[in-house]
Design a protein around this motif. Structure first.
Motif, PDB file in Angstrom:
ATOM      1  N   PRO A  25      43.033 -61.915  36.242  1.00  0.00           N
ATOM      2  CA  PRO A  25      43.105 -62.726  37.455  1.00  0.00           C
ATOM      3  C   PRO A  25      43.924 -63.996  37.228  1.00  0.00           C
ATOM      4  O   PRO A  25      43.726 -64.699  36.233  1.00  0.00           O
ATOM      5  CB  PRO A  25      41.643 -63.060  37.771  1.00  0.00           C
ATOM      6  CG  PRO A  25      40.868 -62.772  36.537  1.00  0.00           C
ATOM      7  CD  PRO A  25      41.695 -61.899  35.655  1.00  0.00           C
ATOM      8  N   VAL A  26      44.859 -64.247  38.142  1.00  0.00           N
ATOM      9  CA  VAL A  26      45.734 -65.410  38.067  1.00  0.00           C
ATOM     10  C   VAL A  26      45.685 -66.115  39.414  1.00  0.00           C
ATOM     11  O   VAL A  26      45.962 -65.506  40.449  1.00  0.00           O
ATOM     12  CB  VAL A  26      47.181 -65.002  37.730  1.00  0.00           C
ATOM     13  CG1 VAL A  26      48.081 -66.232  37.648  1.00  0.00           C
ATOM     14  CG2 VAL A  26      47.244 -64.195  36.430  1.00  0.00           C
ATOM     15  N   LEU A  27      45.348 -67.393  39.408  1.00  0.00           N
ATOM     16  CA  LEU A  27      45.283 -68.189  40.626  1.00  0.00           C
ATOM     17  C   LEU A  27      46.477 -69.132  40.689  1.00  0.00           C
ATOM     18  O   LEU A  27      46.775 -69.814  39.710  1.00  0.00           O
ATOM     19  CB  LEU A  27      43.993 -69.021  40.661  1.00  0.00           C
ATOM     20  CG  LEU A  27      43.836 -69.929  41.892  1.00  0.00           C
ATOM     21  CD1 LEU A  27      43.482 -69.112  43.123  1.00  0.00           C
ATOM     22  CD2 LEU A  27      42.778 -71.000  41.638  1.00  0.00           C
ATOM     23  N   VAL A  28      47.134 -69.148  41.836  1.00  0.00           N
ATOM     24  CA  VAL A  28      48.136 -70.183  42.098  1.00  0.00           C
ATOM     25  C   VAL A  28      47.519 -71.186  43.050  1.00  0.00           C
ATOM     26  O   VAL A  28      46.679 -70.842  43.885  1.00  0.00           O
ATOM     27  CB  VAL A  28      49.449 -69.603  42.674  1.00  0.00           C
ATOM     28  CG1 VAL A  28      50.225 -68.857  41.601  1.00  0.00           C
ATOM     29  CG2 VAL A  28      49.210 -68.732  43.881  1.00  0.00           C
ATOM     30  N   LYS A  29      47.938 -72.438  42.911  1.00  0.00           N
ATOM     31  CA  LYS A  29      47.358 -73.520  43.718  1.00  0.00           C
ATOM     32  C   LYS A  29      47.968 -73.625  45.108  1.00  0.00           C
ATOM     33  O   LYS A  29      47.568 -74.466  45.898  1.00  0.00           O
ATOM     34  CB  LYS A  29      47.502 -74.842  42.977  1.00  0.00           C
ATOM     35  CG  LYS A  29      46.697 -74.911  41.694  1.00  0.00           C
ATOM     36  CD  LYS A  29      46.896 -76.258  41.019  1.00  0.00           C
ATOM     37  CE  LYS A  29      46.194 -76.345  39.693  1.00  0.00           C
ATOM     38  NZ  LYS A  29      46.470 -77.625  39.033  1.00  0.00           N
ATOM     39  N   THR A  30      48.957 -72.766  45.402  1.00  0.00           N
ATOM     40  CA  THR A  30      49.562 -72.748  46.733  1.00  0.00           C
ATOM     41  C   THR A  30      48.622 -72.010  47.693  1.00  0.00           C
ATOM     42  O   THR A  30      47.615 -71.438  47.270  1.00  0.00           O
ATOM     43  CB  THR A  30      50.936 -72.054  46.672  1.00  0.00           C
ATOM     44  OG1 THR A  30      50.799 -70.800  46.004  1.00  0.00           O
ATOM     45  CG2 THR A  30      51.947 -72.921  45.933  1.00  0.00           C
ATOM     46  N   VAL A  57      51.029 -66.968  48.307  1.00  0.00           N
ATOM     47  CA  VAL A  57      51.619 -66.808  46.981  1.00  0.00           C
ATOM     48  C   VAL A  57      53.143 -66.742  47.093  1.00  0.00           C
ATOM     49  O   VAL A  57      53.860 -67.470  46.408  1.00  0.00           O
ATOM     50  CB  VAL A  57      51.074 -65.543  46.275  1.00  0.00           C
ATOM     51  CG1 VAL A  57      51.781 -65.308  44.945  1.00  0.00           C
ATOM     52  CG2 VAL A  57      49.568 -65.662  46.066  1.00  0.00           C
ATOM     53  N   ILE A  58      53.622 -65.874  47.994  1.00  0.00           N
ATOM     54  CA  ILE A  58      55.057 -65.707  48.199  1.00  0.00           C
ATOM     55  C   ILE A  58      55.538 -66.548  49.380  1.00  0.00           C
ATOM     56  O   ILE A  58      56.601 -67.143  49.349  1.00  0.00           O
ATOM     57  CB  ILE A  58      55.401 -64.219  48.438  1.00  0.00           C
ATOM     58  CG1 ILE A  58      55.000 -63.373  47.230  1.00  0.00           C
ATOM     59  CG2 ILE A  58      56.878 -64.050  48.774  1.00  0.00           C
ATOM     60  CD1 ILE A  58      55.108 -61.869  47.459  1.00  0.00           C
ATOM     61  N   ASN A  59      54.744 -66.564  50.422  1.00  0.00           N
ATOM     62  CA  ASN A  59      55.106 -67.287  51.646  1.00  0.00           C
ATOM     63  C   ASN A  59      53.966 -68.196  52.076  1.00  0.00           C
ATOM     64  O   ASN A  59      52.836 -68.036  51.617  1.00  0.00           O
ATOM     65  CB  ASN A  59      55.462 -66.310  52.775  1.00  0.00           C
ATOM     66  CG  ASN A  59      54.343 -65.330  53.079  1.00  0.00           C
ATOM     67  OD1 ASN A  59      54.216 -64.312  52.395  1.00  0.00           O
ATOM     68  ND2 ASN A  59      53.533 -65.625  54.077  1.00  0.00           N
ATOM     69  N   TYR A  60      54.303 -69.142  52.936  1.00  0.00           N
ATOM     70  CA  TYR A  60      53.274 -70.029  53.484  1.00  0.00           C
ATOM     71  C   TYR A  60      52.224 -69.193  54.193  1.00  0.00           C
ATOM     72  O   TYR A  60      52.518 -68.159  54.790  1.00  0.00           O
ATOM     73  CB  TYR A  60      53.887 -71.038  54.464  1.00  0.00           C
ATOM     74  CG  TYR A  60      54.664 -72.132  53.772  1.00  0.00           C
ATOM     75  CD1 TYR A  60      54.015 -73.241  53.235  1.00  0.00           C
ATOM     76  CD2 TYR A  60      56.048 -72.040  53.638  1.00  0.00           C
ATOM     77  CE1 TYR A  60      54.728 -74.238  52.585  1.00  0.00           C
ATOM     78  CE2 TYR A  60      56.771 -73.033  52.990  1.00  0.00           C
ATOM     79  CZ  TYR A  60      56.099 -74.132  52.466  1.00  0.00           C
ATOM     80  OH  TYR A  60      56.808 -75.116  51.815  1.00  0.00           O
ATOM     81  N   ASP A  61      50.991 -69.652  54.137  1.00  0.00           N
ATOM     82  CA  ASP A  61      49.875 -68.984  54.797  1.00  0.00           C
ATOM     83  C   ASP A  61      49.436 -69.820  55.979  1.00  0.00           C
ATOM     84  O   ASP A  61      49.790 -70.998  56.089  1.00  0.00           O
ATOM     85  CB  ASP A  61      48.712 -68.810  53.805  1.00  0.00           C
ATOM     86  CG  ASP A  61      47.700 -67.770  54.257  1.00  0.00           C
ATOM     87  OD1 ASP A  61      47.876 -67.163  55.328  1.00  0.00           O
ATOM     88  OD2 ASP A  61      46.726 -67.562  53.526  1.00  0.00           O
ATOM     89  N   SER A  62      48.668 -69.229  56.853  1.00  0.00           N
ATOM     90  CA  SER A  62      48.137 -69.942  58.004  1.00  0.00           C
ATOM     91  C   SER A  62      46.787 -69.351  58.366  1.00  0.00           C
ATOM     92  O   SER A  62      46.641 -68.121  58.404  1.00  0.00           O
ATOM     93  CB  SER A  62      49.090 -69.796  59.201  1.00  0.00           C
ATOM     94  OG  SER A  62      48.467 -70.241  60.384  1.00  0.00           O
ATOM     95  N   ASP A  63      45.812 -70.210  58.633  1.00  0.00           N
ATOM     96  CA  ASP A  63      44.512 -69.725  59.088  1.00  0.00           C
ATOM     97  C   ASP A  63      44.636 -69.042  60.448  1.00  0.00           C
ATOM     98  O   ASP A  63      43.759 -68.297  60.860  1.00  0.00           O
ATOM     99  CB  ASP A  63      43.496 -70.866  59.138  1.00  0.00           C
ATOM    100  CG  ASP A  63      43.085 -71.332  57.745  1.00  0.00           C
ATOM    101  OD1 ASP A  63      43.156 -70.526  56.790  1.00  0.00           O
ATOM    102  OD2 ASP A  63      42.697 -72.507  57.605  1.00  0.00           O
ATOM    103  N   ALA A  64      45.749 -69.285  61.140  1.00  0.00           N
ATOM    104  CA  ALA A  64      46.016 -68.642  62.431  1.00  0.00           C
ATOM    105  C   ALA A  64      46.851 -67.365  62.245  1.00  0.00           C
ATOM    106  O   ALA A  64      47.293 -66.779  63.234  1.00  0.00           O
ATOM    107  CB  ALA A  64      46.737 -69.613  63.364  1.00  0.00           C
ATOM    108  N   TYR A  65      47.076 -66.942  61.016  1.00  0.00           N
ATOM    109  CA  TYR A  65      47.828 -65.739  60.651  1.00  0.00           C
ATOM    110  C   TYR A  65      49.335 -65.945  60.794  1.00  0.00           C
ATOM    111  O   TYR A  65      49.793 -66.740  61.598  1.00  0.00           O
ATOM    112  CB  TYR A  65      47.394 -64.505  61.465  1.00  0.00           C
ATOM    113  CG  TYR A  65      45.963 -64.111  61.177  1.00  0.00           C
ATOM    114  CD1 TYR A  65      45.672 -63.119  60.259  1.00  0.00           C
ATOM    115  CD2 TYR A  65      44.906 -64.767  61.809  1.00  0.00           C
ATOM    116  CE1 TYR A  65      44.353 -62.777  59.976  1.00  0.00           C
ATOM    117  CE2 TYR A  65      43.594 -64.434  61.522  1.00  0.00           C
ATOM    118  CZ  TYR A  65      43.322 -63.444  60.605  1.00  0.00           C
ATOM    119  OH  TYR A  65      42.028 -63.123  60.309  1.00  0.00           O
TER     120      TYR A  65
END
Length: 177
Positions: free
Chosen positions: A141-146, A11-19
């Motif tokens: 509930p609010v979903l962002v597409k990021t 939401v605020i920063n990039y995410d990673s499945d590797a954390y």
């Protein structure tokens, strides 16, 4: 009080499945820092509720997590804004805590801190756990597409979920209410 609650990763920063394991990997999404600053300048209190099981998994420590949050606060301040309370759950998914989303513990902690009812407060996230936590305590509930948002959208959403492209679009909407 105008309160907005955000998830962090995706939401605020990039995410990673590797954390996100260190400060170098903590990279804000385009427009997110500016969105928080704009909301703050307009009188909104922006709080963060974030699952951080990477601590329990040993991927990073609390000092690293705090450094990420200090950097977030610094960037928002550089844009003329202020970030409110940041709460985190460092437990693993099998630890049975009350704070890890989709449980609502962190949202309840924010509500207690600000002495507000959660009904109708927007909680912005990118995962089904975020949306379920919001729904449990009557947040909007609010979903962002990021982040994981597109994947979450494909799974189906709780009734009444609002959908936006990103945090900047959420801010645009709230600032024009």
């Amino acid at each position: 009080m105008k309160l907005l609650i955000l998830d962090r990763d995706g939401v605020i920063n990039y995410d990673s499945d590797a954390y996100i394991k260190n400060l170098a990997e903590w990279i804000p999404l385009p427009g997110a820092i500016e969105a928080i600053a704009r909301l703050s300048q307009a009188g909104w209190t922006v709080a963060v509720a974030t699952n951080q099981s990477g601590v329990a998994r040993g991927y990073y420590d609390l000092a690293t997590l705090e450094a990420m949050h200090a950097r977030l606060r610094e960037l928002v301040a550089e844009q003329g804004g202020e970030l409110g309370l940041i709460v985190h759950c460092i437990h693993g998914p099998d630890e049975g805590c009350a704070c890890r989303k989709p449980k609502p513990g962190m949202l309840e902690q924010i509500a207690a801190y600000y002495d507000v009812a959660l009904k109708g407060i927007w909680f912005v996230g990118d995962s089904s756990g975020d949306l379920k936590a919001a729904q449990t305590v009557d947040c909007q509930p609010v979903l962002v597409k990021t982040g994981k948002g597109e994947r979450t959208l494909a799974q189906g959403l709780p009734a009444g979920t609002l959908i936006f492209d990103d945090l900047a679009a959420v801010a645009d909407q709230l600032l024009h209410l």
